[in-house]
Design a protein around this motif. Structure first.
Motif, mmCIF file in Angstrom:
data_model
loop_
_atom_site.group_PDB
_atom_site.id
_atom_site.type_symbol
_atom_site.label_atom_id
_atom_site.label_comp_id
_atom_site.label_asym_id
_atom_site.label_seq_id
_atom_site.Cartn_x
_atom_site.Cartn_y
_atom_site.Cartn_z
ATOM 1 N N ALA A 193 71.829 8.446 -25.531
ATOM 2 C CA ALA A 193 71.350 9.799 -25.802
ATOM 3 C C ALA A 193 71.417 10.597 -24.496
ATOM 4 O O ALA A 193 71.228 10.042 -23.417
ATOM 5 C CB ALA A 193 69.926 9.752 -26.317
ATOM 6 N N PRO A 194 71.688 11.893 -24.583
ATOM 7 C CA PRO A 194 71.777 12.675 -23.343
ATOM 8 C C PRO A 194 70.442 12.678 -22.604
ATOM 9 O O PRO A 194 69.370 12.662 -23.206
ATOM 10 C CB PRO A 194 72.137 14.080 -23.823
ATOM 11 N N ARG A 249 71.734 21.357 -14.896
ATOM 12 C CA ARG A 249 72.578 22.439 -15.404
ATOM 13 C C ARG A 249 73.784 21.878 -16.156
ATOM 14 O O ARG A 249 74.229 22.442 -17.157
ATOM 15 C CB ARG A 249 73.010 23.341 -14.259
ATOM 16 N N ALA A 250 74.321 20.759 -15.683
ATOM 17 C CA ALA A 250 75.456 20.129 -16.364
ATOM 18 C C ALA A 250 75.046 19.632 -17.748
ATOM 19 O O ALA A 250 75.810 19.770 -18.720
ATOM 20 C CB ALA A 250 76.001 18.979 -15.523
ATOM 21 N N ILE A 251 73.847 19.078 -17.863
ATOM 22 C CA ILE A 251 73.350 18.606 -19.161
ATOM 23 C C ILE A 251 73.201 19.774 -20.121
ATOM 24 O O ILE A 251 73.597 19.703 -21.291
ATOM 25 C CB ILE A 251 72.010 17.862 -18.981
ATOM 26 N N ARG A 252 72.646 20.877 -19.633
ATOM 27 C CA ARG A 252 72.478 22.065 -20.482
ATOM 28 C C ARG A 252 73.826 22.637 -20.908
ATOM 29 O O ARG A 252 73.981 23.094 -22.045
ATOM 30 C CB ARG A 252 71.665 23.120 -19.754
ATOM 31 N N LEU A 253 74.795 22.619 -20.008
ATOM 32 C CA LEU A 253 76.124 23.117 -20.344
ATOM 33 C C LEU A 253 76.755 22.269 -21.435
ATOM 34 O O LEU A 253 77.340 22.800 -22.382
ATOM 35 C CB LEU A 253 77.022 23.124 -19.100
ATOM 36 N N LYS A 254 76.621 20.947 -21.346
ATOM 37 C CA LYS A 254 77.165 20.054 -22.382
ATOM 38 C C LYS A 254 76.551 20.373 -23.739
ATOM 39 O O LYS A 254 77.236 20.398 -24.749
ATOM 40 C CB LYS A 254 76.875 18.598 -22.038
ATOM 41 N N ARG A 255 75.245 20.590 -23.755
ATOM 42 C CA ARG A 255 74.574 20.907 -25.020
ATOM 43 C C ARG A 255 75.099 22.200 -25.630
ATOM 44 O O ARG A 255 75.282 22.300 -26.835
ATOM 45 C CB ARG A 255 73.068 21.037 -24.803
ATOM 46 N N PRO A 301 71.745 20.614 -10.041
ATOM 47 C CA PRO A 301 73.084 20.675 -10.660
ATOM 48 C C PRO A 301 73.250 19.735 -11.850
ATOM 49 O O PRO A 301 73.875 20.106 -12.846
ATOM 50 C CB PRO A 301 74.015 20.282 -9.511
ATOM 51 N N GLU A 302 72.676 18.533 -11.796
ATOM 52 C CA GLU A 302 72.818 17.611 -12.929
ATOM 53 C C GLU A 302 72.092 18.136 -14.168
ATOM 54 O O GLU A 302 72.543 17.917 -15.299
ATOM 55 C CB GLU A 302 72.339 16.202 -12.563
#
Length: 112
Positions: free
Chosen positions: A58-59, A34-40, A31-32
């Motif tokens: 940096a992310p 996927r959250a990073i990819r969603l932010k991008r 899940p973390e």
């Protein structure tokens, strides 16, 4: 002729099927990630061009979601070139298995 990877696995008594399973477990998206990819994806073009502020880090880099596969190993055995990211995924999986056997991790040159 056996590849350097195959010789290493045989020498350390590791089964290639365990490498596949370990890689699948290590590279699976969480899940973390996927959250990073969603932010991008949600960032606008201006935010992409702007550098992060002093307080912002940096992310984090998410997992790839791409495990080691039979096709990748067959390319290695055939002597074809493979990308560096694929080599790194194999190295992570092998080091995970070595850690389970209470052995020290190896570097990329030991396998390729």
């Amino acid at each position: 002729m056996a590849s350097k990877l195959a010789e290493f696995l045989k020498e350390n008594k590791l089964d290639i099927r365990r490498v596949y399973a370990a890689s699948r477990k290590l590279e699976q998206l969480r899940p973390e990630d996927r959250a990073i990819r969603l932010k991008r994806r949600q960032r606008s073009d201006e935010a992409k061009a702007a550098k992060p502020a002093e307080g912002e880090a940096a992310p984090a880099k998410p997992r790839s979601g791409r495990p080691v596969t039979h096709q990748l190993v067959s390319r290695i055995e055939a002597g074809r070139t493979i990308p560096g990211a694929a080599k790194t995924r194999i190295l992570r999986a092998v080091n995970h298995l070595l850690e389970q056997k209470k052995k020290s991790p190896v570097d990329l040159k030991a396998i390729f």
